[in-house]
Design a protein around this motif. Structure first.
Motif, PDB file in Angstrom:
ATOM      1  N   GLU A  92     -70.908  -0.251  37.066  1.00  0.00           N
ATOM      2  CA  GLU A  92     -71.436   1.083  36.792  1.00  0.00           C
ATOM      3  C   GLU A  92     -71.630   1.381  35.308  1.00  0.00           C
ATOM      4  N   ILE A 148     -75.076  -0.570  35.075  1.00  0.00           N
ATOM      5  CA  ILE A 148     -76.201   0.374  35.140  1.00  0.00           C
ATOM      6  C   ILE A 148     -76.340   1.063  33.781  1.00  0.00           C
ATOM      7  N   LEU A 149     -75.232   1.579  33.278  1.00  0.00           N
ATOM      8  CA  LEU A 149     -75.226   2.301  32.000  1.00  0.00           C
ATOM      9  C   LEU A 149     -74.815   1.348  30.883  1.00  0.00           C
ATOM     10  N   MET A 154     -77.539   7.695  34.738  1.00  0.00           N
ATOM     11  CA  MET A 154     -77.908   6.417  35.363  1.00  0.00           C
ATOM     12  C   MET A 154     -79.419   6.277  35.468  1.00  0.00           C
ATOM     13  N   ARG A 160     -81.288   3.220  33.734  1.00  0.00           N
ATOM     14  CA  ARG A 160     -81.630   2.216  34.739  1.00  0.00           C
ATOM     15  C   ARG A 160     -82.778   1.271  34.342  1.00  0.00           C
ATOM     16  N   GLY A 188     -76.824   3.832  41.363  1.00  0.00           N
ATOM     17  CA  GLY A 188     -77.645   3.599  40.174  1.00  0.00           C
ATOM     18  C   GLY A 188     -78.766   2.613  40.440  1.00  0.00           C
TER      19      GLY A 188
END
Ligand code: SF4
Length: 252
Positions: free
Chosen positions: A93, A133-134, A155, A159, A184
């Motif tokens: 994440e 994702i981040l 996100m 992305r 995400g």
């Protein structure tokens, strides 16, 4: 295709490449066909140059301030790590405090567990590719500890960088770690009970969803650990990797 039409397509792709945040979307097969039919196409080099293709994406991430609050609070961006030619790519994440400090994803306690899982699968960290994702650590109020879950807006904003990374790496199998990473990546929300343990797809790439290693650190029940391992066995099978009896019986 007639040559003038081909020239228009190539020029349009080149324009997108120069003016957009992302690489133009085209399947590798389509690009290979275009390259074969037109020697001037250079916007997407062959797979051997994946490491080079990641460089401009990394540079854009490093300079990114699309989330001003995160650009202010981060120590550094955390782009991704591993083999650009990897068959297997993991998506988490967001960076936590350790990752923000070291500039590498999954280096804290959860990362150490992921490394252990990889080792048991027969991989070194350098064999696979790992990204989030981040690319910036979600900020937390001053004086507080711990990490926070990225917001949907954060996100969504970040992305495209991951999309570009996957487009370059083209892994044979993707693994999303945890429901936030799934949201995400796919934009779908669901419980891990619904999502994990079966195959999904991201842009035609087989996607396995499993628990985030941090979940296993919080919940040490053998049944939960076994679930993750069973998901990883499915990944090994999908990659046509030999599985030993010891691996089959393994509990994390
Ligand atoms: S989280 Fe992503 S989009 Fe936001 S500032 Fe960081 S690199 Fe840019």
């Amino acid at each position: 295709m007639m040559q003038p039409a081909l020239d228009i397509v190539i020029a349009a792709l080149e324009r997108i490449r120069q003016t957009s945040d992302h690489l133009p979307r085209a399947s590798r097969t389509a690009v290979a066909r275009l390259q074969a039919s037109h020697p001037l196409i250079a916007y997407m080099p062959a797979a051997a140059n994946k490491a080079e293709l990641l460089v401009p994406i990394r540079d854009r991430v490093r300079a990114c301030t699309k989330c001003p609050h995160l650009a202010c609070s981060r120590t550094q961006t955390v782009f991704g790590v591993g083999n650009p030619d990897a068959d297997l790519m993991f998506v988490g994440e967001a960076p936590g405090v350790d990752e923000d400090q070291q500039g590498e994803p999954f280096v804290g306690r959860a990362g150490q567990l992921l490394t252990k899982i990889l080792k048991t699968m027969g991989f070194a960290r350098e064999d696979v590719y790992i990204a989030n994702i981040l690319k910036c650590r979600p900020d937390t109020p001053t004086g507080t500890f711990g990490n926070r879950v990225p917001t949907p807006t954060e996100m969504q904003t970040c992305r495209p960088y991951l999309v570009d990374q996957i487009e370059v790496i083209q892994p044979k199998v993707l693994v999303a770690l945890g429901a936030v990473a799934v949201e995400g990546l796919l934009g779908t929300r669901g419980t891990m009970r619904e999502l994990r343990g079966r195959w999904h797809a991201y842009n035609g790439i087989p996607l396995m969803i499993t628990y985030h290693p941090a979940y296993l650190l919080r919940n040490q029940a053998p049944s939960e650990k076994r679930k993750v391992w069973e998901d990883m066995l499915q990944v090994l099978e999908r990659l046509n990797r030999p599985i030993t009896e010891r691996q089959r019986n393994y509990f994390l």
